[in-house]
Design an enzyme around this catalytic site. Structure first.
Site, PDB file in Angstrom:
ATOM      1  N   HIS A  97      -4.492  -4.129   2.484  1.00 20.04           N
ATOM      2  CA  HIS A  97      -5.230  -3.184   3.318  1.00 20.04           C
ATOM      3  C   HIS A  97      -6.686  -3.614   3.436  1.00 20.04           C
ATOM      4  O   HIS A  97      -7.251  -4.183   2.495  1.00 20.04           O
ATOM      5  CB  HIS A  97      -5.177  -1.776   2.721  1.00 20.04           C
ATOM      6  CG  HIS A  97      -3.798  -1.275   2.463  1.00 20.04           C
ATOM      7  ND1 HIS A  97      -2.846  -1.194   3.449  1.00 20.04           N
ATOM      8  CD2 HIS A  97      -3.205  -0.827   1.317  1.00 20.04           C
ATOM      9  CE1 HIS A  97      -1.727  -0.713   2.932  1.00 20.04           C
ATOM     10  NE2 HIS A  97      -1.923  -0.489   1.636  1.00 20.04           N
ATOM     11  N   GLU A 155      -6.101   2.760  -2.679  1.00 16.76           N
ATOM     12  CA  GLU A 155      -5.064   3.710  -3.056  1.00 16.76           C
ATOM     13  C   GLU A 155      -4.713   3.565  -4.539  1.00 16.76           C
ATOM     14  O   GLU A 155      -5.183   2.654  -5.225  1.00 16.76           O
ATOM     15  CB  GLU A 155      -3.805   3.495  -2.210  1.00 16.76           C
ATOM     16  CG  GLU A 155      -3.180   2.116  -2.375  1.00 16.76           C
ATOM     17  CD  GLU A 155      -2.104   1.823  -1.344  1.00 16.76           C
ATOM     18  OE1 GLU A 155      -2.116   2.445  -0.258  1.00 16.76           O
ATOM     19  OE2 GLU A 155      -1.254   0.962  -1.611  1.00 16.76           O
ATOM     20  N   ARG A 182       0.976  -6.472   7.126  1.00 18.34           N
ATOM     21  CA  ARG A 182       2.142  -7.092   6.509  1.00 18.34           C
ATOM     22  C   ARG A 182       1.959  -8.602   6.449  1.00 18.34           C
ATOM     23  O   ARG A 182       1.657  -9.235   7.460  1.00 18.34           O
ATOM     24  CB  ARG A 182       3.415  -6.774   7.292  1.00 18.34           C
ATOM     25  CG  ARG A 182       3.836  -5.334   7.262  1.00 18.34           C
ATOM     26  CD  ARG A 182       5.255  -5.150   7.823  1.00 18.34           C
ATOM     27  NE  ARG A 182       5.445  -3.772   8.240  1.00 18.34           N
ATOM     28  CZ  ARG A 182       5.402  -3.359   9.499  1.00 18.34           C
ATOM     29  NH1 ARG A 182       5.221  -4.230  10.481  1.00 18.34           N
ATOM     30  NH2 ARG A 182       5.567  -2.080   9.778  1.00 18.34           N
ATOM     31  N   HIS A 238      -0.062  -6.416  -2.563  1.00 12.62           N
ATOM     32  CA  HIS A 238       0.798  -5.519  -3.318  1.00 12.62           C
ATOM     33  C   HIS A 238       2.095  -5.255  -2.577  1.00 12.62           C
ATOM     34  O   HIS A 238       2.216  -5.512  -1.378  1.00 12.62           O
ATOM     35  CB  HIS A 238       0.086  -4.188  -3.593  1.00 12.62           C
ATOM     36  CG  HIS A 238      -0.308  -3.457  -2.347  1.00 12.62           C
ATOM     37  ND1 HIS A 238      -1.475  -3.719  -1.661  1.00 12.62           N
ATOM     38  CD2 HIS A 238       0.314  -2.474  -1.644  1.00 12.62           C
ATOM     39  CE1 HIS A 238      -1.559  -2.923  -0.609  1.00 12.62           C
ATOM     40  NE2 HIS A 238      -0.483  -2.160  -0.574  1.00 12.62           N
ATOM     41  N   GLN A 241       1.934  -6.907   1.293  1.00 15.91           N
ATOM     42  CA  GLN A 241       0.948  -6.389   2.236  1.00 15.91           C
ATOM     43  C   GLN A 241      -0.423  -6.287   1.602  1.00 15.91           C
ATOM     44  O   GLN A 241      -0.592  -6.464   0.391  1.00 15.91           O
ATOM     45  CB  GLN A 241       1.404  -5.013   2.740  1.00 15.91           C
ATOM     46  CG  GLN A 241       1.606  -3.991   1.635  1.00 15.91           C
ATOM     47  CD  GLN A 241       2.286  -2.714   2.128  1.00 15.91           C
ATOM     48  OE1 GLN A 241       1.697  -1.636   2.088  1.00 15.91           O
ATOM     49  NE2 GLN A 241       3.532  -2.843   2.586  1.00 15.91           N
TER      50      GLN A 241
END
Length: 325
Positions: free
Chosen positions: A103, A120, A198, A178, A101
């Site tokens: 972001h 993150e 995804r 990641h 996936q």
């Protein structure tokens, strides 16, 4: 009135989840339910953390911010984010591999979802034998080469894989491909966003027999194809000292190993502090309250609190998270 706050767990059922989180928190769930995440501190509109200790028990995150403003968040943090709590604090139990996936960044997320982006970091609380994860490409690539690997069924050859052990730390900026691999128990600090694109889901189906949605075009726009950095952070933990493992515009995270008693001075910090327990147990004392913090729990220390005493009968491992002005 303000004191270190603990919140009701917000447990998330996931296709790849397991039993470790409810077991650690001593929470009963049905036998067939797989818990993948606990939102330990959340300001998501759909998942507002609710206080479960002291006089403010029952208050949710938005009510706390609207009532206490800068005393809760920090003056500069409140000026920047208003009633939106800026971080989402999670524990993740990967009983199976998560999808490959990516972001979006702030600009992409604002345009497409009216949301924050999602940068993150991960701290590995525990890892079973032979566990690993994906962070970054194995080489610098391009959209065209990525499509070739993807369409030929060889996508995993393009992924950078890493074995994992307890204490390993990875920084995952928006745009980095990641995946958390099976057998990892992870503490995650991220921007307040629930947007995940995804790319590949190992051809899995959910409990109803349906494949999970993929987001190929959105992911292609979000991916940083030149990112072949591992994201792994090298550090040496020290007893009773805060050791930095991540520093970005969205959050600062330190590892703090507590042996005996340590006093923390936050008088120069204009921010709330979140303490995540990633090993052992400890007692946290402010001027007006004392709480126990067990493994896999977190507490939010409001910005108005400028000093803490943290004590461990043996040892405790904490992540110390805040936003620097």
């Amino acid at each position: 009135m303000l004191y270190p706050l603990k919140f009701n767990p917000i447990l998330k059922e996931m296709i790849w989840g397991g039993k470790k989180i409810p077991q650690k928190l001593n929470v009963d769930v049905d036998e067939d339910v797989k818990i993948g995440e606990n939102f330990a501190v959340s300001g998501l509109k759909s998942d507002q953390s609710v206080v479960n200790n002291g006089p403010l028990a029952g208050k949710n995150m938005m009510e706390l911010i609207e009532t206490y403003k800068g005393d809760f968040l920090g003056t500069k943090v409140y000026q920047q984010f208003g009633s939106n709590f800026p971080l989402l604090i999670k524990y993740i139990d990967a009983n199976d591999d998560l999808s490959i996936q990516v972001h979006p960044n702030d600009e992409q997320a604002k345009i497409k979802h009216n949301s924050f982006g999602k940068t993150e970091m991960w701290y590995v609380v525990d890892a079973e034998a032979n566990s690993g994860l994906v962070s970054g490409f194995s080489k610098q690539t391009s959209a065209e080469e990525f499509e070739q690997y993807h369409s030929s069924g060889k996508l995993m050859e393009l992924m950078q894989k890493h074995p994992t052990a307890a204490g390993d730390t990875f920084f995952i900026p928006a745009g980095k491909v990641h995946s958390i691999g099976a057998g990892n128990l992870i503490a995650e600090i991220q921007q307040t966003s629930d947007i995940t694109y995804r790319i590949y889901d190992f051809d899995r189906r959910d409990k109803f027999g349906n494949p999970r949605e993929l987001h190929h075009e959105l992911a292609m726009d979000a991916m940083n194809f030149s990112d072949n950095e591992s994201g792994k952070v090298e550090y040496t933990a020290k007893d009773n000292e805060s050791v930095n493992v991540a520093a970005c515009q969205y959050f600062t995270t330190n590892v703090l190993n507590v042996s005996g008693v340590v006093n923390k001075d936050y008088s120069q910090l204009d921010s709330f502090v979140i303490l995540m327990n990633v090993g052992g147990k400890c007692t946290i004392k402010s001027a007006d309250a004392t709480i126990e913090l067990n493994e896999m729990e977190a507490t939010l220390v409001p910005a108005a609190i400028k000093g803490l005493e943290i004590a461990a009968d043996e040892t405790a491992k904490l992540l110390e998270v805040y936003i620097e002005g």
